[in-house]
Design a protein around this motif. Sequence first.
Motif, PDB file in Angstrom:
ATOM      1  N   ILE B 279      44.386  51.650  34.095  1.00  4.89           N
ATOM      2  CA  ILE B 279      44.100  50.013  33.918  1.00  4.89           C
ATOM      3  C   ILE B 279      44.933  49.318  33.511  1.00  4.89           C
ATOM      4  O   ILE B 279      45.344  49.504  32.519  1.00  4.89           O
ATOM      5  N   VAL B 280      45.156  47.979  34.130  1.00  6.99           N
ATOM      6  CA  VAL B 280      46.176  47.018  33.532  1.00  6.99           C
ATOM      7  C   VAL B 280      45.620  46.208  32.436  1.00  6.99           C
ATOM      8  O   VAL B 280      44.350  45.836  32.349  1.00  6.99           O
ATOM      9  N   ALA B 293      45.159  38.884  29.304  1.00  4.08           N
ATOM     10  CA  ALA B 293      45.130  40.105  28.510  1.00  4.08           C
ATOM     11  C   ALA B 293      43.632  40.380  28.460  1.00  4.08           C
ATOM     12  O   ALA B 293      42.693  39.390  28.485  1.00  4.08           O
ATOM     13  N   LEU B 294      43.172  41.685  28.174  1.00  3.35           N
ATOM     14  CA  LEU B 294      41.820  41.907  27.917  1.00  3.35           C
ATOM     15  C   LEU B 294      41.243  42.118  26.813  1.00  3.35           C
ATOM     16  O   LEU B 294      41.875  42.498  26.064  1.00  3.35           O
ATOM     17  N   HIS B 295      40.315  41.144  26.283  1.00  2.00           N
ATOM     18  CA  HIS B 295      39.735  41.251  25.208  1.00  2.00           C
ATOM     19  C   HIS B 295      38.377  41.044  24.960  1.00  2.00           C
ATOM     20  O   HIS B 295      37.812  40.101  25.559  1.00  2.00           O
ATOM     21  N   ASP B 296      37.662  42.243  24.231  1.00  2.00           N
ATOM     22  CA  ASP B 296      36.450  42.254  24.134  1.00  2.00           C
ATOM     23  C   ASP B 296      35.720  42.071  25.610  1.00  2.00           C
ATOM     24  O   ASP B 296      34.482  41.560  25.820  1.00  2.00           O
ATOM     25  N   VAL B 299      38.604  38.235  30.026  1.00  2.72           N
ATOM     26  CA  VAL B 299      40.227  37.918  30.168  1.00  2.72           C
ATOM     27  C   VAL B 299      40.372  36.912  29.234  1.00  2.72           C
ATOM     28  O   VAL B 299      39.974  35.597  29.167  1.00  2.72           O
ATOM     29  N   THR B 300      41.538  36.897  28.512  1.00  2.00           N
ATOM     30  CA  THR B 300      41.887  35.755  27.520  1.00  2.00           C
ATOM     31  C   THR B 300      43.483  35.406  27.864  1.00  2.00           C
ATOM     32  O   THR B 300      44.328  36.295  28.358  1.00  2.00           O
ATOM     33  N   THR B 327      35.463  38.905  34.710  1.00  2.00           N
ATOM     34  CA  THR B 327      34.907  39.516  33.656  1.00  2.00           C
ATOM     35  C   THR B 327      35.981  40.285  33.156  1.00  2.00           C
ATOM     36  O   THR B 327      35.784  40.905  32.037  1.00  2.00           O
ATOM     37  N   ASP B 328      36.996  40.899  33.785  1.00  2.00           N
ATOM     38  CA  ASP B 328      37.888  41.939  33.528  1.00  2.00           C
ATOM     39  C   ASP B 328      39.238  41.563  33.898  1.00  2.00           C
ATOM     40  O   ASP B 328      39.477  40.633  35.006  1.00  2.00           O
ATOM     41  N   LEU B 329      40.079  42.338  33.683  1.00  2.00           N
ATOM     42  CA  LEU B 329      41.533  42.193  34.013  1.00  2.00           C
ATOM     43  C   LEU B 329      41.692  42.367  35.489  1.00  2.00           C
ATOM     44  O   LEU B 329      42.438  41.359  36.227  1.00  2.00           O
TER      45      LEU B 329
END
Lengths: 259, 443, 250
Positions: B279-280, B293-296, B299-300, B327-329
């Motif tokens: 997963i990226v 980037a994925l954080h908690d 997507v941040t 919600t996600d990368l």
Amino acid sequence: MTVATTAPPIKTTAAPPAVRLQGLTHRYPDGIEALRGVTLDVRAGERIALVGPNGAGKTTLLRHLNGLLQPTHGRGWVAGLELVPANYAEIRRRVGFVFQDPDDQLFCPTVFEDVAFGPLHLGVTHAEIDECVAAALATVGLPDFARRVPQRLSAGEKRLVALATVLSYGPDLLVFDEPSAALDPQNRRRLIRLLTRLDSTQIVATHDLDLAWDLCDRAILLAGGTVRADGPTHTVLADQSLLEHHGLELPLRLQGHSA
Amino acid sequence: MPSVLLLLAMHAPDGLFSLSVNLTFGLVVVLLIGRACAALARSHDQRLVPLMGLMAAFVFAGQMVNFPISSGTTGHLLGGTLAAILLGPWAATVVMAAVILFQALLGDGGLTALGPNIFNMGIVGTCLAYFVYRVFVGPAFHKPARVVAASFFAAWLSVPLASVFVSLQLAVSGTVTLARALPAMVLTHMVIGVGEALITAGVVAFVVRTRPDLLYDRPAGTSRRVGRLAAIVGLAASLVVATGLSLLPRLWDFPDGLESVGFQKGFLYEEPALAADGIVEAFSAYPLGVRLALHDGRVTATQRYEQQASPLMPGDVIERIESTPVTDLAAAAQALGFAPAENRFALPPGQPVHLRVARAGRELELVFPAAATPAAGAAKSRFALLPDYTVPGLTGLLSTSLAGAIGTLAMFVLAFVAGRALVRPIAPSACAAAHASGGPTHA
Amino acid sequence: MHEKSLTRTAAPLTLLEQLDARVKIVCALSWAICVVTIRRTDLPLVATYAALLAALLVSQRRSVGQCLRRFATALPAIAMLVVLLPFFKEGTVLWQLGPLEVTREGLYAAQRLATCAALCVGVLALVWVTTPEAELIAGLRRLGLPALFVGVLAFMLRYLHVLRPELHRLWDARAARTIGRRRPPFRSATNLLGALALRAHGRAERVADAMAARGYAGQWPVSHAHDPPARATLAAVLFVSVVVLLRILL
């Protein structure tokens, strides 16, 4: 080579001798023995020239008189006070030390503060200090110099102000290390005249034998940390072979006669 | 050129730092100097005040001497570390404070900036540097080469350390952001520090050869084992500190000059970081000027290189892209039409991207044009001063840490070489050896 | 650097010269604090402050030139920062010069920095030129700075005048012995500085002796205070209140 190894013992009448040294020896931490058993007496009011080649121990001797160095062996008294740390405060009040480089002596921002430094530390109150400083500066002939800044004085003025810094607390004994160094002939003459007028006991370490000749009544020749000659200036400083043996020359004025 | 800016920041004028920074550091400095004065006064050493005053005059005069370091470059001394080695940390702090106060009265460095200036040059440069010096020497005060090497290393480290504080002060004042100030400051001062180190080590070498008793620390009878231990702990601590320093710029990783050329020529890509399951975790988004980037589970946005009217900030949480919830990368990648195989986006350059972003609890609508893809060769990137540390075969923080540690070890070696060279009796041919050294090594 | 007239007998003293150093230091500090809180847009305030500064400067009749020279020597360092700041601040890009960008925010910051620094340096130049070093030191001492710190400052100022000529003598001696070398080797430069350090140390020892010889035992004597003329202190209080009021009102 010795003219007179010790001064004749002084009868302790009313006043104690200004300085009395008995077998004074000083060894520096690096092992060099600068003084080896120096014994001498100085009467109050005498003007003494301390002459000798470089490294003879003149400065080391002078520094003992003010408690800047402690004797390794032997004892000494200044104005009846033994040279021990407990007496240093009082000894320093009685002895005025004029250092070779006036820049060392004049460490305050103004001449006033420099001249006032000694008296303020030696118990003169703030109310009296102005008068005290003015009197000392007047004595050396620089009455308007209180607000001047040491770094802006000429070499001659610095020397005179340095003298004022010790005159301001009226010491009984004045000690000079090379007072005529870096002075032009006129300022040197001025200094000699000034010192002749002062009636305190004076010990002058110098290479300037003409100054010694003019100023002092007694000369002590120090070499290798011991007293080699002690007697009237005009006797000691006229002894050509004695002087030359210790790396000195006759005063210039005498060289004219002998040539 | 920027190095001039940052060197001058060590003598910050009024107005560079905010009032709150000035007052805070002013308070800290007043307390520390007060403490130092009280501690020194308690020692009842009559000779201390003239000695400190003369040393202050010496530092002030020494700062005026220009040193030829290499062709065309001259360095000059700050003197904090030298003062600490000669007088001890407390006395040196007071000495440097006096020097800096006097310079401020002469107009060099602001009156209100006295607090930060004294802190940076007079406390970091003396106390911290002295600590490093002590740790480095261990008990080996009788070894001239070791003492000189330690003074070299401590003086060098004091300069980038001080620059870290200057950057922080600039950032808190809002003058220049930390991301801008820190990398540039730390790098330039790592280079400037070599000049300070050489001068300090040279003077210490002279003192060690002629009057070793003038050093604050005299040879002491510490046992050898403790000495070894101290040396090892010191080495380890220095490595940790230096690695931490080297990592700081990494947190704000602008592509450097070389990289920006690479992007323009189209031969350089940043590879997306992949997790073990494929997963990226983060992917390059130079076309948007954003690194996602994925954080908690959200997507941040962690970084951007371009400046627009309403820029994305590090830490912004992207909630929607082009009305697609994110919600996600993977969802973000899909919304942007990201093709991992080609590392490209579907968006053509210039096309506006609509984002809905949560920033510090507020919802923001952001619109900005997508920049050109790297392959199109038009990506414009910030000219950064700090080259990224890379070690072949390793990526990310590990590589940076390793490179930082290698750089520190190199400085250690350099310090010892300088120590040995400087304590040798001077000979005509040996003169060149002292300045045959470059900056800190970064792969 | 230290070219200020210290003979104060010729002309009558200006108000600023009569002022106690403490008052001047406090005035300068409150001025600087007011100035660094200036925002970029406070143009009327900046203009008023500048006018106030100019008026003070002109009132210094004899030493206007000295003040301006002092002011000018501090300028290059500030000018460098002011020129470079626009390239460093993030914000809206106005011009692009190769890899460097000039931003609007950067220009604003530079403008503010230039204003603050110039106003503060101007006042410091006035204070420096109208206050002899000795009075400055006495002022700092009487403001309650630790005696040790002020002592260090006093010795530094006094012996800077001795060490700098010594440095030049060392420099000349070295130049005389390295004839024909265009660039002296680095090591001889550090040796020179090392020699200066030893001389400073030796000087410190002798000064400490000279102090001990005159009875110094760890306590600096406090010179008695000459209180400043009431008129001058009143003027100073007025000055500070005007500066602060202007800051609040404009």
